[in-house]
Design an enzyme around this catalytic site. Structure first.
Site, PDB file in Angstrom:
ATOM      1  N   SER A 159       4.272   8.898  -2.028  1.00 38.88           N
ATOM      2  CA  SER A 159       3.266   9.492  -1.163  1.00 38.88           C
ATOM      3  C   SER A 159       3.869  10.651  -0.363  1.00 38.88           C
ATOM      4  CB  SER A 159       2.784   8.394  -0.208  1.00 38.88           C
ATOM      5  OG  SER A 159       2.093   8.928   0.888  1.00 38.88           O
ATOM      6  N   HIS A 216      -9.466   5.227  -3.545  1.00 39.37           N
ATOM      7  CA  HIS A 216      -8.370   4.965  -2.601  1.00 39.37           C
ATOM      8  C   HIS A 216      -8.314   3.474  -2.254  1.00 39.37           C
ATOM      9  CE1 HIS A 216      -5.881   7.834  -0.001  1.00 39.37           C
ATOM     10  NE2 HIS A 216      -5.459   6.664   0.443  1.00 39.37           N
ATOM     11  N   LYS A 242      -6.460  13.059  -7.655  1.00 40.30           N
ATOM     12  CA  LYS A 242      -6.535  11.623  -7.351  1.00 40.30           C
ATOM     13  C   LYS A 242      -7.712  11.379  -6.409  1.00 40.30           C
ATOM     14  CE  LYS A 242      -3.807   7.809  -5.476  1.00 40.30           C
ATOM     15  NZ  LYS A 242      -4.612   7.421  -4.325  1.00 40.30           N
ATOM     16  N   TYR A 256      -0.884  15.467   0.069  1.00 37.84           N
ATOM     17  CA  TYR A 256      -2.020  15.692   0.961  1.00 37.84           C
ATOM     18  C   TYR A 256      -1.941  17.142   1.397  1.00 37.84           C
ATOM     19  CZ  TYR A 256      -3.081  10.693   1.698  1.00 37.84           C
ATOM     20  OH  TYR A 256      -3.464   9.388   1.537  1.00 37.84           O
ATOM     21  N   THR A 310      -4.427  14.341  -3.656  1.00 35.64           N
ATOM     22  CA  THR A 310      -5.448  13.366  -3.227  1.00 35.64           C
ATOM     23  C   THR A 310      -6.631  14.112  -2.635  1.00 35.64           C
ATOM     24  OG1 THR A 310      -3.826  11.645  -2.890  1.00 35.64           O
ATOM     25  CG2 THR A 310      -5.886  11.418  -1.682  1.00 35.64           C
TER      26      THR A 310
HETATM   27  C1  LIG Z   1      -1.069   0.405   1.921  1.00 40.88           C
HETATM   28  C2  LIG Z   1      -1.619   1.508   1.086  1.00 40.88           C
HETATM   29  C3  LIG Z   1      -1.185   2.812   1.319  1.00 40.88           C
HETATM   30  C4  LIG Z   1      -1.682   3.860   0.542  1.00 40.88           C
HETATM   31  N1  LIG Z   1      -1.207   5.124   0.746  1.00 40.88           N
HETATM   32  C5  LIG Z   1      -1.688   6.147  -0.013  1.00 40.88           C
HETATM   33  C6  LIG Z   1      -1.204   7.469   0.171  1.00 40.88           C
HETATM   34  O1  LIG Z   1      -0.345   7.739   1.002  1.00 40.88           O
HETATM   35  N2  LIG Z   1      -1.731   8.447  -0.604  1.00 40.88           N
HETATM   36  C7  LIG Z   1      -2.699   8.201  -1.551  1.00 40.88           C
HETATM   37  O2  LIG Z   1      -3.160   9.115  -2.231  1.00 40.88           O
HETATM   38  N3  LIG Z   1      -3.146   6.937  -1.755  1.00 40.88           N
HETATM   39  C8  LIG Z   1      -2.669   5.934  -1.015  1.00 40.88           C
HETATM   40  N4  LIG Z   1      -3.133   4.658  -1.230  1.00 40.88           N
HETATM   41  C9  LIG Z   1      -4.099   4.409  -2.327  1.00 40.88           C
HETATM   42  C10 LIG Z   1      -3.373   4.053  -3.617  1.00 40.88           C
HETATM   43  O3  LIG Z   1      -2.698   5.155  -4.159  1.00 40.88           O
HETATM   44  C11 LIG Z   1      -4.372   3.536  -4.664  1.00 40.88           C
HETATM   45  O4  LIG Z   1      -5.360   4.515  -4.870  1.00 40.88           O
HETATM   46  C12 LIG Z   1      -5.025   2.231  -4.284  1.00 40.88           C
HETATM   47  O5  LIG Z   1      -4.056   1.344  -3.755  1.00 40.88           O
HETATM   48  C13 LIG Z   1      -5.698   1.601  -5.484  1.00 40.88           C
HETATM   49  O6  LIG Z   1      -6.319   0.383  -5.150  1.00 40.88           O
HETATM   50  P1  LIG Z   1      -5.600  -1.044  -5.329  1.00 40.88           P
HETATM   51  O7  LIG Z   1      -4.747  -1.214  -4.121  1.00 40.88           O
HETATM   52  O8  LIG Z   1      -6.735  -1.988  -5.402  1.00 40.88           O
HETATM   53  O9  LIG Z   1      -4.797  -0.974  -6.592  1.00 40.88           O
HETATM   54  C14 LIG Z   1      -2.656   3.588  -0.460  1.00 40.88           C
HETATM   55  C15 LIG Z   1      -3.077   2.283  -0.678  1.00 40.88           C
HETATM   56  C16 LIG Z   1      -2.572   1.245   0.077  1.00 40.88           C
HETATM   57  C17 LIG Z   1      -3.033  -0.153  -0.213  1.00 40.88           C
END
Ligand SMILES: Cc1cc2nc3c(=O)[nH]c(=O)nc-3n(C[C@H](O)[C@H](O)[C@H](O)COP(=O)(O)O)c2cc1C
Length: 382
Positions: A109, A279, A255, A132, A158
């Protein structure tokens, strides 16, 4: 409960809940508003069934797929997620090492706790950087240049976080990065001394991909919502996305695409992949599940762009269903984050190994010898 008792993602979720201070667990587990979309992301897979064929001679099966020009040895990728050293001191290093073991993509990230350069030096399997778009254009430029120098294989921009989702568990717990010990949360840190000792005495918390440009997240405690709402550029549009793609010049993923219309525009601006994603339900509650959108997106742009189904995946059979519906591969965040939080690298290796075994076993039980044999004929909607 311990690591050897964990046989699936939900087992790891329970262990993570027991081992983490509650503000941290709720940051991982929580989602926006009523969390309907988060739940739906997984339950959507139950609305259709797999129809197996038998007697297919499945002694050798091929799980390889190619995503953004890179062959990977199973059709499941590890999505970029923020702040991983807060969940376990091994953080992104544990996830990167596991991706390398299993020969699959993983991403760090913009809010990673390990630097672009370190990941570039230590990991030879395919790696993406999740970008981002910040208001600070110098920061955006610097991250892209650092990814080039560190030989990252792709950037994923994203596009679903133009403002922060309303994550009420974080509002209630007062979760900030780095954590602020408030009178109401201090007890949950105190009763998890292992977490607290690791946090206090291991490598100091930092967000090395941002710290040359912003104080947030290094020594200034901010909530993630406040960070998004003050630092990110709400004027981001298609022209800006295209500019990022051309400044970067390599494999480029959007994304957070959900509509057919946007999937077509992603092709038009030269993206090589889309992550069909909401997300993990952390942004727009009420959004449709990624899996529910795969067929129509694949009908429109399949073959022109890689389609990654991101979110809700908890089982190997979910991966088979998404691919049968038209996805190139799946990706997930919480599926490995619970394991990271529960047991560090040993946990991540174990859960990804379990999921890999499930995909392999389910392909055999479905009578398919290669991922390309999974198509819509293998699915029936209820
Ligand atoms: C704790 C956490 C932090 C996340 N941080 C980011 C991030 O910094 N950037 C981003 O594009 N997506 C982030 N995501 C989304 C993930 O990349 C992903 O799209 C998402 O976890 C998919 O759903 P799932 O947890 O059911 O697999 C985050 C998700 C979680 C659970």
């Amino acid at each position: 409960m311990q690591l050897s008792d964990c046989h699936n993602v939900e087992d790891f979720r329970r262990l993570a809940k027991a081992r983490l201070p509650s503000p941290i667990f709720n940051y991982i587990d929580g989602a926006a508003d009523d969390e309907r979309t988060k739940d739906r992301n997984t339950s959507a897979f139950d609305d259709c069934d797999l129809v197996p064929n038998v007697l297919a001679g499945v002694s050798d099966i091929d799980m390889d797929v190619t995503v953004m020009g890179k062959p990977i040895t199973m059709p499941l990728m590890l999505s970029p997620t923020a702040l991983q050293r807060l969940f376990h001191w091994q953080g992104e290093r544990a996830v990167a090492a596991t991706a390398q073991t299993f020969g699959t993509w993983f991403g760090i990230s913009s809010l990673a706790t390990v630097s672009i350069e370190e990941i570039g030096e230590t990991i030879s399997s395919p790696k993406m950087f999740q970008l981002y778009i910040h208001k600070d254009k110098g920061l955006n430029r610097s991250m892209i240049e650092r990814c080039k120098a560190a030989k990252f294989d792709a950037i994923a921009l994203t596009v679903d976080t133009i403002v922060s989702g309303n994550r009420e568990r974080c509002l209630r717990s007062g979760f900030t990065s780095p954590p602020r010990f408030t009178p109401s949360s201090v007890l949950s840190y105190a009763i998890h001394p292992m977490w607290a000792l690791n946090y206090l005495f291991r490598e100091k918390f930092a967000l090395p991909n941002l710290q040359t440009h912003v104080d947030a997240g290094t020594n200034v405690a901010v909530s993630v919502a406040e960070y998004f709402n003050t630092m990110l550029d709400t004027s981001m549009d298609w022209a800006m996305a295209e500019k990022v793609r051309s400044d970067w010049g390599g494999e480029f993923c959007l994304k957070g695409i959900m509509s057919v219309e946007d999937a077509r525009r992603a092709v038009d601006i030269g993206a090589t992949a889309i992550m069909v994603s909401n997300h993990g339900g952390r942004q727009l509650d009420g959004s449709r599940a990624p899996f529910d959108q795969i067929s129509e997106i694949a009908d429109a742009v399949g073959g022109k762009i890689d389609i990654i189904c991101d979110g809700g995946v908890r089982r190997g059979s979910h991966v088979l269903k998404a691919i049968a519906a038209g996805a190139t591969a799946c990706s997930g965040g919480r599926l490995y984050l619970y394991a990271l939080a529960a047991a560090g690298e040993a946990g991540v290796q174990r859960v990804v190994g379990k999921l890999r075994d499930e995909i392999e076993r389910d392909m055999k039980l479905m009578g398919v010898r290669s991922v390309s044999e999974l198509d819509a004929s293998k699915l029936r909607w209820r």
